[in-house]
Design an enzyme around this catalytic site. Structure first.
Site, PDB file in Angstrom:
ATOM      1  N   ARG A   1       0.851  -1.192   0.000  1.00  0.00           N
ATOM      2  CA  ARG A   1       0.000   0.000   0.000  1.00  0.00           C
ATOM      3  C   ARG A   1       0.875   1.226   0.000  1.00  0.00           C
ATOM      4  NH1 ARG A   1      -4.763   0.144   4.310  1.00  0.00           N
ATOM      5  NH2 ARG A   1      -2.998   0.590   5.667  1.00  0.00           N
TER       6      ARG A   1
ATOM      7  N   THR B   1      -1.044   7.443  -0.972  1.00  0.00           N
ATOM      8  CA  THR B   1      -2.360   7.277  -1.625  1.00  0.00           C
ATOM      9  C   THR B   1      -3.169   6.156  -0.980  1.00  0.00           C
ATOM     10  OG1 THR B   1      -1.535   5.627  -3.172  1.00  0.00           O
ATOM     11  CG2 THR B   1      -1.324   7.938  -3.834  1.00  0.00           C
TER      12      THR B   1
ATOM     13  N   ASP C   1       0.782  -3.482  12.016  1.00  0.00           N
ATOM     14  CA  ASP C   1       1.220  -3.808  10.651  1.00  0.00           C
ATOM     15  C   ASP C   1       1.638  -5.274  10.616  1.00  0.00           C
ATOM     16  OD1 ASP C   1       2.677  -2.086   8.051  1.00  0.00           O
ATOM     17  OD2 ASP C   1       3.090  -4.211   8.390  1.00  0.00           O
TER      18      ASP C   1
ATOM     19  N   ASP D   1       5.204  -6.084   9.204  1.00  0.00           N
ATOM     20  CA  ASP D   1       6.282  -5.694  10.126  1.00  0.00           C
ATOM     21  C   ASP D   1       6.356  -6.634  11.321  1.00  0.00           C
ATOM     22  OD1 ASP D   1       7.222  -3.596   8.631  1.00  0.00           O
ATOM     23  OD2 ASP D   1       6.036  -2.067   9.667  1.00  0.00           O
TER      24      ASP D   1
HETATM   25  C1  PRP Z   1      -1.008  -5.051   4.274  1.00  0.00           C
HETATM   26  C2  PRP Z   1      -1.768  -6.360   4.343  1.00  0.00           C
HETATM   27  C3  PRP Z   1      -2.605  -6.308   3.093  1.00  0.00           C
HETATM   28  C4  PRP Z   1      -2.912  -4.842   2.970  1.00  0.00           C
HETATM   29  C5  PRP Z   1      -4.314  -4.599   3.412  1.00  0.00           C
HETATM   30  O1  PRP Z   1       0.050  -5.127   3.413  1.00  0.00           O
HETATM   31  O2  PRP Z   1      -0.946  -7.486   4.436  1.00  0.00           O
HETATM   32  O3  PRP Z   1      -1.940  -6.802   1.938  1.00  0.00           O
HETATM   33  O4  PRP Z   1      -2.007  -4.146   3.827  1.00  0.00           O
HETATM   34  O5  PRP Z   1      -4.677  -3.279   3.201  1.00  0.00           O
HETATM   35  P1  PRP Z   1      -5.800  -2.858   2.161  1.00  0.00           P
HETATM   36  O6  PRP Z   1      -6.946  -3.802   2.365  1.00  0.00           O
HETATM   37  O7  PRP Z   1      -6.107  -1.453   2.552  1.00  0.00           O
HETATM   38  O8  PRP Z   1      -5.217  -2.956   0.780  1.00  0.00           O
HETATM   39  P2  PRP Z   1       1.075  -3.900   3.211  1.00  0.00           P
HETATM   40  O9  PRP Z   1       0.621  -3.038   2.108  1.00  0.00           O
HETATM   41  O10 PRP Z   1       1.303  -3.249   4.547  1.00  0.00           O
HETATM   42  O11 PRP Z   1       2.390  -4.600   2.682  1.00  0.00           O
HETATM   43  P3  PRP Z   1       3.368  -5.640   3.437  1.00  0.00           P
HETATM   44  O12 PRP Z   1       2.609  -6.933   3.613  1.00  0.00           O
HETATM   45  O13 PRP Z   1       4.504  -5.758   2.471  1.00  0.00           O
HETATM   46  O14 PRP Z   1       3.782  -5.040   4.750  1.00  0.00           O
HETATM   47  N1  URA Z   2      -2.302  -3.603   6.825  1.00  0.00           N
HETATM   48  C1  URA Z   2      -1.841  -4.017   8.027  1.00  0.00           C
HETATM   49  O1  URA Z   2      -0.837  -4.725   8.112  1.00  0.00           O
HETATM   50  N2  URA Z   2      -2.534  -3.658   9.127  1.00  0.00           N
HETATM   51  C2  URA Z   2      -3.639  -2.905   9.074  1.00  0.00           C
HETATM   52  O2  URA Z   2      -4.228  -2.615  10.130  1.00  0.00           O
HETATM   53  C3  URA Z   2      -4.093  -2.475   7.815  1.00  0.00           C
HETATM   54  C4  URA Z   2      -3.415  -2.845   6.714  1.00  0.00           C
END
Ligand code: PRP
Ligand code: URA
Length: 208
Positions: A103, A107, A199, A202
Site C-alpha cells: 500500500r 495514496t 502492521d 512488520d
Molecule cells: C497489508 C496487508 C494487506 C494490505 C491490506 O500489506 O498485508 O496486503 O495491507 O490493506 P488494504 O486492504 O487497505 O489494501 P502492506 O501493504 O502493509 O504490505 P506488506 O505486507 O509488504 O507489509
Molecule cells: N495492513 C496491516 O498490516 N494492518 C492494518 O491494520 C491495515 C493494513
C-alpha cells in the site's frame, strides 16, 4: 456472497495473543501459521470426495478420499507469506503462487511489484491469503490479476477484516467467498484496522 466468520474458540484464543503488542515476532509468526491452518480446515470443507476401497486389518472398507481437485494458494506479499506454512501443513501438494503488492503510504492504493502464478492457474481452485483486509484495495487487485490469468474459482482468506473492506471486496468480486477469523470495528485515519494488530508484515518479519 456473505462472508464466513470463523469464530471457533481455538481461533479466537490465538487471535487474542496475536493482537497483543507484547507478542514477539517468533510467537506472532507461529500464531499466524496456526490460525491459517485452522481456517484452511474450514475453507476447504467443500472439497469434493471420491469413494475408495481400503483393506483394514479387519476387512475391506469403502471409504472416501479427496478427489484430487487442483488447488493453489496465493499469498499477497509480504504478510500473506506468514500463512503459507499453515495451509500447506493441511494440503502439502497444493501449488503456491505469489503476488507482491504494497500500500502506497500516501495514496493508500496498492502498488503491484511481483506476480508469479502456477502456469495452470485457470484449472485450479485458488485460495488467496493475506492476514489483513483493510480498505480491500490489495485483495481486489490481487484477485483481478488472478482472474486475468484465467482462474475462475477463487476464495479469499484473511485473519482480520473490517466492514468497509468486506463490502468493497464483495462488490468488486461478488463470486469470491470471503473467510475471516473476525470482523473488527473500523479503519483509523491511516487506514489501519482498529483495534487490529498493527502492521502484519512488520510484526511477522520484525521490520519495525
Ligand atoms: C497489508 C496487508 C494487506 C494490505 C491490506 O500489506 O498485508 O496486503 O495491507 O490493506 P488494504 O486492504 O487497505 O489494501 P502492506 O501493504 O502493509 O504490505 P506488506 O505486507 O509488504 O507489509
Ligand atoms: N495492513 C496491516 O498490516 N494492518 C492494518 O491494520 C491495515 C493494513
Amino acid at each position: 456472497m456473505t462472508p464466513f466468520i470463523m469464530d471457533h474458540p481455538l481461533i479466537q484464543h490465538k487471535l487474542s495473543i496475536l493482537r497483543d503488542e507484547a507478542t514477539g515476532a517468533k510467537e506472532f509468526r507461529e500464531l499466524v501459521s496456526e490460525i491459517a491452518m485452522l481456517m484452511c480446515y474450514e475453507a476447504t470443507r467443500d472439497l469434493p470426495l471420491k469413494e475408495v476401497e481400503v483393506q483394514t486389518p479387519v476387512a475391506k472398507a469403502k471409504t472416501k478420499m479427496i478427489a484430487g481437485r487442483k488447488l493453489a494458494f496465493v499469498p499477497i506479499l509480504r504478510a500473506g507469506l506468514g500463512m503459507v506454512d499453515g495451509v500447506l501443513a493441511l494440503l502439502p501438494t497444493a501449488k503456491v503462487g505469489h503476488i507482491g503488492l504494497y500500500r502506497d503510504p500516501e495514496t493508500l492504493k496498492p502498488v503491484e511489484y511481483y506476480c508469479k502464478l502456477p502456469s495452470d492457474i485457470e484449472e485450479r481452485e485458488v485460495i488467496v491469503i493475506d492476514p489483513m483486509l483493510a480498505t480491500g484495495g490489495s485483495a481486489i487487485d490481487a484477485i483481478s490479476l488472478i482472474k486475468e490469468r484465467g482462474a475462475k474459482a477463487i476464495k479469499f482468506m484473511c485473519i482480520i477484516a473490517v466492514p468497509e473492506g468486506i463490502k468493497a471486496l464483495c462488490e468488486a468480486h461478488p463470486d469470491v467467498q470471503v473467510y475471516c477469523a473476525t470482523e473488527d470495528e473500523c479503519l483509523n485515519e491511516h487506514c489501519y484496522i482498529v483495534p487490529g494488530l498493527g502492521d502484519a508484515g512488520d510484526r511477522i518479519f520484525g521490520t519495525k
